[in-house]
Design an enzyme around this catalytic site. Structure first.
Site, PDB file in Angstrom:
ATOM      1  N   HIS A 143      35.667  35.954  24.925  1.00 23.92           N
ATOM      2  CA  HIS A 143      34.539  36.616  24.281  1.00 23.92           C
ATOM      3  C   HIS A 143      33.315  35.722  23.783  1.00 23.92           C
ATOM      4  O   HIS A 143      33.865  34.699  23.914  1.00 23.92           O
ATOM      5  CB  HIS A 143      35.085  37.965  23.129  1.00 23.92           C
ATOM      6  CG  HIS A 143      35.055  37.073  21.298  1.00 23.92           C
ATOM      7  ND1 HIS A 143      34.523  36.142  20.582  1.00 23.92           N
ATOM      8  CD2 HIS A 143      36.564  36.454  21.002  1.00 23.92           C
ATOM      9  CE1 HIS A 143      35.248  35.731  19.565  1.00 23.92           C
ATOM     10  NE2 HIS A 143      36.535  35.369  19.933  1.00 23.92           N
ATOM     11  N   CYS A 159      41.941  33.455  19.522  1.00 22.57           N
ATOM     12  CA  CYS A 159      40.362  33.140  20.645  1.00 22.57           C
ATOM     13  C   CYS A 159      39.864  32.283  21.439  1.00 22.57           C
ATOM     14  O   CYS A 159      39.912  31.495  20.780  1.00 22.57           O
ATOM     15  CB  CYS A 159      40.232  34.519  20.199  1.00 22.57           C
ATOM     16  SG  CYS A 159      40.352  36.214  19.433  1.00 22.57           S
TER      17      CYS A 159
END
Length: 183
Positions: A143, A159
């Site tokens: 992301h 992440c």
């Protein structure tokens, strides 16, 4: 007024400090410079398929190869804060979202009880930035981020983060089913 005498000792100390300065500057860590280089998809995947994405934890870089065999992109990234937050192995992109909403995991909330229950996409401070690609593992994403200081650092809860402008470019190229390897 006191004036220190210019002695042979002060001259020698000053000269040696000036001579040592360049070597001290060269001795500073040069993280990721040698490992932030292009790679071949064949070294990591059996087939190209609709595309391949490699998140190289060591070099803090994301490599993308398009299914056309010609497209290749390399982006700097953030990585998980610690090894126990790092998931490694093969998965794939399961879904994509523009301006994704964010829901902290229970472990994130345990670490910081002041986190919101949920944050809408596009909200100021949303840590997922402008785009997200959800992987086959729950709560693991590639992301964007609004906090550009995180790129190139160990700063995430698992992440892989990219600058918003880079994740927007990658988002347009990546298809559902793109193979992913976190290495």
């Amino acid at each position: 007024m006191y004036r220190s005498p210019l002695t042979r000792r002060t001259v020698l100390l000053g000269a040696s400090a000036m001579l040592a300065t360049p070597s001290l500057l060269l001795a500073q860590p040069r993280r990721n410079i040698s490992s932030f280089r292009t790679q071949a998809w064949q070294d990591h995947f059996e087939t190209l398929g609709v595309g391949c994405l490699l998140a190289d934890i060591t070099s803090r870089a994301v490599h993308y190869w398009g299914g056309d065999g010609d497209t290749y992109r390399l982006f700097p990234s953030s990585i998980p804060r610690s090894e126990d937050l790092t998931r490694r192995g093969y998965t794939e992109v399961k879904r994509k979202a523009q301006n994704p909403s964010w829901t902290p995991t229970p472990s994130m909330r345990a670490e910081d009880p002041d986190l919101p229950i949920r944050m809408d996409g596009g909200a100021p401070g949303n840590p997922l930035g402008t785009r997200a690609m959800y992987l086959g593992w729950p709560a693991y994403l590639v992301h964007g981020t609004h906090d550009t200081r995180k790129i190139g650092r160990q700063s995430s809860s698992g992440c892989i983060g990219l600058y918003n402008k880079h994740v927007e470019s990658l988002y347009e190229m990546v298809q559902i089913g793109t193979q992913v390897l976190l290495l």
